[in-house]
Design an enzyme around this catalytic site. Structure first.
Site, PDB file in Angstrom:
ATOM      1  N   GLU A 443       4.912  14.182  20.448  1.00 41.87           N
ATOM      2  CA  GLU A 443       3.749  13.292  20.566  1.00 41.87           C
ATOM      3  C   GLU A 443       2.524  14.026  21.112  1.00 41.87           C
ATOM      4  O   GLU A 443       1.732  13.482  21.873  1.00 41.87           O
ATOM      5  CB  GLU A 443       4.066  12.075  21.442  1.00 41.87           C
ATOM      6  CG  GLU A 443       5.273  11.291  20.996  1.00 41.87           C
ATOM      7  CD  GLU A 443       5.275  10.963  19.511  1.00 41.87           C
ATOM      8  OE1 GLU A 443       4.193  10.895  18.907  1.00 41.87           O
ATOM      9  OE2 GLU A 443       6.359  10.793  18.943  1.00 41.87           O
ATOM     10  N   GLY A 444       2.381  15.281  20.702  1.00 40.07           N
ATOM     11  CA  GLY A 444       1.314  16.129  21.207  1.00 40.07           C
ATOM     12  C   GLY A 444       1.809  16.867  22.428  1.00 40.07           C
ATOM     13  O   GLY A 444       2.106  16.251  23.455  1.00 40.07           O
TER      14      GLY A 444
END
Length: 600
Positions: A443-444
């Site tokens: 998610e990054g």
């Protein structure tokens, strides 16, 4: 064998004594009737589900993992997983915070977030199956067409179908501007989609009748880069006009990733071969729509590490109280035993208190952020919604990165408490460490979150969002600073606030001359700001504890004395990390960038 007890007492403290969520609910018509008893009852039942249904599957699921059938292209989850999910659906848990227009219960997001903390403590890998569905629900709720909403939202709300987010491809991770998946428009208004996606959590499984994939792809006329990305909804099975399931769509699992942790979640390699989908939102604006899901996922990942921190702490405390090893340096404590329990040793206590301090401050931050999200989505005053949205934007990268960094630190420390036994599978601790490690990556990555915080959320608006949160801290410090018993908390909080202001100004000025200043400082900067936020919540929690101790005297609930002790530990042993972080953030990029790459 590990154990898990839902931390309901601390949740109630944060919800009702610290943040006072029901006072905010009264400002929001949709939640005005949600009272303390309702919140507590929901979380008590949610805790039972997490501890009694999901937690017993954690170790067995990790050991069994998921199985991919290359012939049928289907995935089987570990024994007990589909049955637990059926109970989850039967209990109405997927609909907790969903829109009543689509069958949801309409409860505040903050209640749902607390429930998910418990699920993540119980079994992070299992929780990811329904967890991703919430992100798909939010994206379609915000950007879907009326037809898409009618088709998918009731099923996602009920939990009959689950959802995924399909972003990453073999040649591109965070840089989605490089993605190659193609979408060709068809005469009937649908799109034929071809491409490949990797690292798709819960991408294929046997727990629900259908999977709603949200897929990023390029239209034929798409401009290059991230501005040419569109979003499509691609169901595993085609959906007929009456809502019934038809033939299998052209999206299938080509293989499963063999991972360090979260073994029982199917992290799939997905191939799209003439898959049929429909456009979500406007052409070439898919990232804006997908960011609804991505931001929900980033908050969810922070909750994953919070859950792991809590369960690791609980088990490490049990072990430290039971394990006998050496005598205390100040003399025997358990004189009737051949050695003292290791909890008498200072460094063991440091490891335990580190996990506890990070769990309790993380819980306060997550509850506060989720409450701000409720205000952003549902408050009747547009100005309040806008201010809340700015605060959620500021805090989201901190929730994701700071909590997951701390989760790695805390689970590793808790495993260390066990000594050699922590490295052995039977005790369950090594699984928490393995599971926690992914949370810093997906998610990054946490570097991406740090760049987002410093570059986009702080410098891009000249510090507007950060200054607004700084005013919140300053007002609290001014009010509480007159109290002698609060000086040990207010003074370091105010001092760090001043240092963050100076550091931010300095980095902003340097960035005008060299953009690498941001890249070199961002990770350290996020951790400094994370500590500022935690110090703020710890000072507030200390104030509540002091007030109760003064009011109740010797009859006070020991909970408040423990809270005060933990606050003092945080300020004495963890907050000082900021001094070295500020120094390294200021040191610039020269030592990083000067060496020629041929010398590496």
């Amino acid at each position: 064998m590990p154990r898990y007890v839902p931390p309901l007492r601390d949740m109630q403290f944060v919800l009702h004594e610290l943040v006072q969520v029901t006072e905010t609910f009264k400002e929001i018509p949709a939640h005005a009737e949600v009272d303390v008893d309702t919140v507590n009852a929901v979380l008590e039942e949610g805790g039972k589900f997490a501890a009694q249904v999901v937690f017993p599957l954690n170790r067995s699921g990790d050991e069994e993992g998921c199985t991919h059938d290359k012939t049928t292209r289907e995935v089987r989850t570990p024994a007990g997983y589909p049955e637990a999910y059926a109970k989850y659906v039967e209990g109405g848990w997927p609909s907790l915070s969903c829109d009543p227009a689509y069958g949801g219960q309409g409860l505040p997001h903050v209640v749902n977030q607390c429930f998910y903390e418990m699920l993540n403590s119980a079994n992070q890998a299992w929780t990811m199956y329904p967890g991703l569905s919430h992100g798909a629900y939010e994206a379609l709720h915000a950007h879907g067409t009326p037809e898409q909403k009618a088709t998918y939202l009731p099923k996602l709300t009920s939990g009959e179908w689950t959802g995924t987010m399909c972003l990453t491809e073999p040649h591109c991770g965070t840089d989605l501007g490089l993605l190659r998946t193609k979408a060709e428009p068809l005469a009937d208004g649908t799109y034929r989609i071809n491409g490949a996606k990797i690292f798709i959590s819960a991408g294929e499984h046997d727990m629900a009748a259908n999977i709603v994939h949200l897929v990023l792809a390029r239209l034929p006329d798409a401009p290059a880069g991230s501005k040419g990305i569109s979003l499509f909804v691609v169901p595993k099975f085609h959906v007929a006009a009456d809502g019934s399931l038809g033939a299998r769509n052209g999206i299938f699992c080509a293989g499963l990733e063999h991972k360090m942790g979260i073994h029982s979640n199917a992290t799939a390699q997905l191939v799209l071969e003439d898959a049929i989908g429909t456009l979500v939102g406007e052409p070439h604006k898919g990232l804006q729509a997908m960011f609804v899901m991505m931001n929900a996922a980033r908050l969810g990942v922070g909750m994953q590490s919070l859950g792991l921190t809590e369960v690791a702490y609980q088990n490490a405390v049990d072990y430290a109280k039971d394990r006998l090893q050496m005598r205390a340096l100040t003399g025997p404590k358990a004189k009737d035993k051949p050695a003292d329990p290791i909890i008498v040793h200072p460094d063991v206590r440091k490891m335990l208190l580190t996990a506890r301090a990070y769990a309790e401050a993380g819980r306060a931050l997550c509850v506060h952020t989720a409450l701000m999200l409720d205000k952003e989505l549902s408050h009747p005053d547009a100005d309040v919604r806008r201010e809340a949205a700015d605060e959620v934007a500021l805090l989201t990268p901190i929730v994701k990165a700071f909590l997951t960094d701390n989760g790695w630190i805390a689970t590793s420390a808790c495993m260390q408490v066990f000594g050699g036994h922590g490295y052995v599978r039977e005790w369950g601790m090594e699984q928490y460490v393995r599971d926690a490690r992914i949370n810093m990556i997906y998610e990054g990555t946490n570097t991406i979150q740090s760049l987002d915080l410093l570059g986009r959320k702080v410098l891009a608006d000249n510090g507007k969002k950060l200054k607004a949160f700084g005013r919140r801290i300053a007002e609290f410090a001014e009010d509480a600073g007159v109290r002698e018993d609060m000086q040990e908390f207010i003074n370091p909080l105010a001092d760090l606030g001043d240092k963050v202001t100076k550091l931010t100004t300095e980095l902003g000025m340097k960035a005008f001359g060299n953009a690498d200043e941001v890249g070199a400082a961002a990770v350290d900067y996020l951790r400094v700001v994370g500590h500022l936020v935690f110090a703020y919540f710890w000072a507030r929690m200390a104030q509540v504890a002091l007030d109760r101790i003064q009011a109740d005297g010797d009859a006070v609930d020991p909970f408040y004395r423990a809270k005060l002790h933990t606050a003092r530990f945080y300020f004495a042993k963890l907050l000082p990390e900021t001094a070295s972080l500020i120094r390294t953030a200021r040191s610039g990029p020269a030592s990083l960038m000067a060496m020629d790459e041929s010398l590496f």
